[in-house]
Design a protein around this motif. Structure first.
Motif, PDB file in Angstrom:
ATOM      1  N   GLY A  74       0.793  -1.216   0.000  1.00  0.00           N
ATOM      2  CA  GLY A  74       0.000   0.000   0.000  1.00  0.00           C
ATOM      3  C   GLY A  74       0.825   1.265   0.000  1.00  0.00           C
ATOM      4  N   ALA A  75       2.096   1.172   0.384  1.00  0.00           N
ATOM      5  CA  ALA A  75       2.969   2.348   0.426  1.00  0.00           C
ATOM      6  C   ALA A  75       3.730   2.559  -0.877  1.00  0.00           C
ATOM      7  CB  ALA A  75       3.957   2.215   1.584  1.00  0.00           C
ATOM      8  N   LEU A  76       3.602   1.624  -1.831  1.00  0.00           N
ATOM      9  CA  LEU A  76       4.347   1.759  -3.081  1.00  0.00           C
ATOM     10  C   LEU A  76       3.821   2.931  -3.903  1.00  0.00           C
ATOM     11  CD1 LEU A  76       4.676  -1.980  -4.186  1.00  0.00           C
ATOM     12  CD2 LEU A  76       6.476  -0.505  -3.232  1.00  0.00           C
ATOM     13  N   LYS A  77       4.745   3.601  -4.598  1.00  0.00           N
ATOM     14  CA  LYS A  77       4.381   4.733  -5.445  1.00  0.00           C
ATOM     15  C   LYS A  77       5.195   4.661  -6.730  1.00  0.00           C
ATOM     16  CE  LYS A  77       7.639   7.742  -2.966  1.00  0.00           C
ATOM     17  NZ  LYS A  77       8.228   6.615  -2.231  1.00  0.00           N
ATOM     18  N   PRO A  78       4.766   5.370  -7.782  1.00  0.00           N
ATOM     19  CA  PRO A  78       5.507   5.344  -9.047  1.00  0.00           C
ATOM     20  C   PRO A  78       6.980   5.687  -8.849  1.00  0.00           C
ATOM     21  CG  PRO A  78       3.387   6.383  -9.375  1.00  0.00           C
ATOM     22  CD  PRO A  78       3.518   6.159  -7.891  1.00  0.00           C
ATOM     23  N   GLY A  79       7.825   4.899  -9.498  1.00  0.00           N
ATOM     24  CA  GLY A  79       9.262   5.079  -9.388  1.00  0.00           C
ATOM     25  C   GLY A  79       9.926   4.166  -8.388  1.00  0.00           C
ATOM     26  N   ASP A  80       9.133   3.552  -7.496  1.00  0.00           N
ATOM     27  CA  ASP A  80       9.716   2.646  -6.508  1.00  0.00           C
ATOM     28  C   ASP A  80      10.198   1.361  -7.172  1.00  0.00           C
ATOM     29  OD1 ASP A  80       9.245   4.402  -4.455  1.00  0.00           O
ATOM     30  OD2 ASP A  80       7.511   3.333  -3.653  1.00  0.00           O
ATOM     31  N   ALA A  81      11.302   0.828  -6.660  1.00  0.00           N
ATOM     32  CA  ALA A  81      11.842  -0.443  -7.137  1.00  0.00           C
ATOM     33  C   ALA A  81      11.354  -1.574  -6.249  1.00  0.00           C
ATOM     34  CB  ALA A  81      13.367  -0.403  -7.144  1.00  0.00           C
ATOM     35  N   VAL A  82      11.062  -2.729  -6.864  1.00  0.00           N
ATOM     36  CA  VAL A  82      10.579  -3.893  -6.123  1.00  0.00           C
ATOM     37  C   VAL A  82      11.296  -5.147  -6.592  1.00  0.00           C
ATOM     38  CG1 VAL A  82       8.287  -2.944  -5.639  1.00  0.00           C
ATOM     39  CG2 VAL A  82       8.669  -4.200  -7.777  1.00  0.00           C
ATOM     40  N   ASN A  83      11.450  -6.102  -5.673  1.00  0.00           N
ATOM     41  CA  ASN A  83      11.959  -7.423  -6.040  1.00  0.00           C
ATOM     42  C   ASN A  83      10.846  -8.217  -6.714  1.00  0.00           C
ATOM     43  OD1 ASN A  83      14.411  -6.898  -4.708  1.00  0.00           O
ATOM     44  ND2 ASN A  83      13.644  -7.731  -2.776  1.00  0.00           N
ATOM     45  N   PHE A  84      11.209  -9.047  -7.682  1.00  0.00           N
ATOM     46  CA  PHE A  84      10.194  -9.916  -8.282  1.00  0.00           C
ATOM     47  C   PHE A  84      10.742 -11.313  -8.529  1.00  0.00           C
ATOM     48  CE2 PHE A  84      12.278  -8.426 -12.163  1.00  0.00           C
ATOM     49  CZ  PHE A  84      12.317  -9.562 -12.954  1.00  0.00           C
ATOM     50  N   GLU A  85       9.814 -12.263  -8.511  1.00  0.00           N
ATOM     51  CA  GLU A  85      10.112 -13.639  -8.895  1.00  0.00           C
ATOM     52  C   GLU A  85       8.873 -14.237  -9.529  1.00  0.00           C
ATOM     53  OE1 GLU A  85      11.115 -18.111  -7.165  1.00  0.00           O
ATOM     54  OE2 GLU A  85      11.028 -16.424  -5.754  1.00  0.00           O
ATOM     55  N   ARG A  86       9.021 -14.804 -10.710  1.00  0.00           N
ATOM     56  CA  ARG A  86       7.911 -15.527 -11.326  1.00  0.00           C
ATOM     57  C   ARG A  86       7.758 -16.894 -10.672  1.00  0.00           C
ATOM     58  NH1 ARG A  86       8.285 -15.095 -17.747  1.00  0.00           N
ATOM     59  NH2 ARG A  86       6.437 -16.403 -17.477  1.00  0.00           N
TER      60      ARG A  86
END
Length: 204
Positions: A74-86
């Motif tokens: 809920g705190a994410l905003k445009p430009g933020d980086a996130v980890n991902f895994e499929r």
């Protein structure tokens, strides 16, 4: 299911908020989008989300209120980086430990040490969850399978090598940042079973 081996860093492109629902448009490295399909599962900072649409190198996901309440999404905003895994496929190497992508709680970074060639992050957990955290045990932080270092009271730390810092967002983690935590399911089952049998863990 996921392996806890973060596959890369994606960027929040847009966030559309509605009552009880956030829709995220997230931009991925193109090489990580091969054979992606609508309905596929992708862990974003450790949270299992479902792909609802694709446009170029962007995927769209919905997060309902329960997810927003339990995680940091809920705190994410445009430009933020996130980890991902499929999601893992049958036959994939399990380099970390098996994860469900269902976040149990969040923790707050309370200290950072930067000895040569590595980084140590210390986190504070809600007291109810510390009973499942043991030195040298598994824990998932923002989707990354990590080994717990030392545990003191409600706090624990993890030691990160350069490759982990390169492949994840942990190099940008600052004191005060909140992260998603998924407790190791086997550890949770063992602790709960022993607790039911009367072998309650003593406070550290």
């Amino acid at each position: 299911m996921f392996t806890g081996i973060v596959q890369g860093i994606a960027t929040i492109d847009a966030v559309h908020s509605q009552p009880g629902l956030n829709t995220y448009t997230i931009r991925f490295p193109e090489e990580n989008l091969q054979n992606v399909s609508i309905g596929a599962s992708v862990a974003i900072n450790g949270t299992c989300l479902t792909v609802t649409s694709q446009q170029g190198s962007c995927l769209t996901f919905d997060a309902m209120q329960e997810t927003l309440d339990l995680t940091t999404l809920g705190a994410l905003k445009p430009g933020d980086a996130v980890n991902f895994e499929r999601a893992a496929r049958i036959g994939d190497e399990i380099g970390g430990h098996l994860l469900s992508g269902h976040i149990h709680t969040t923790a707050t970074c309370v200290a950072i040490e930067t000895p040569e060639n590595n980084r140590t992050l210390q986190f504070e957990l809600p007291a109810a969850w510390t009973r499942y955290v043991f030195g040298k045990g598994f824990i998932a932080i923002n989707g990354a399978s990590l080994t717990v270092g030392e545990v003191t009271g409600n706090c624990f730390n993890v030691h990160l090598i350069p490759e982990t810092l390169r492949a994840t967002t942990f190099s940008d983690t600052a004191v005060g940042d909140r992260v998603n935590i998924e407790i190791d399911s086997q550890t949770q089952a063992i602790v709960d079973t022993l607790d039911r049998l009367g072998y309650r863990q003593q406070p550290q």
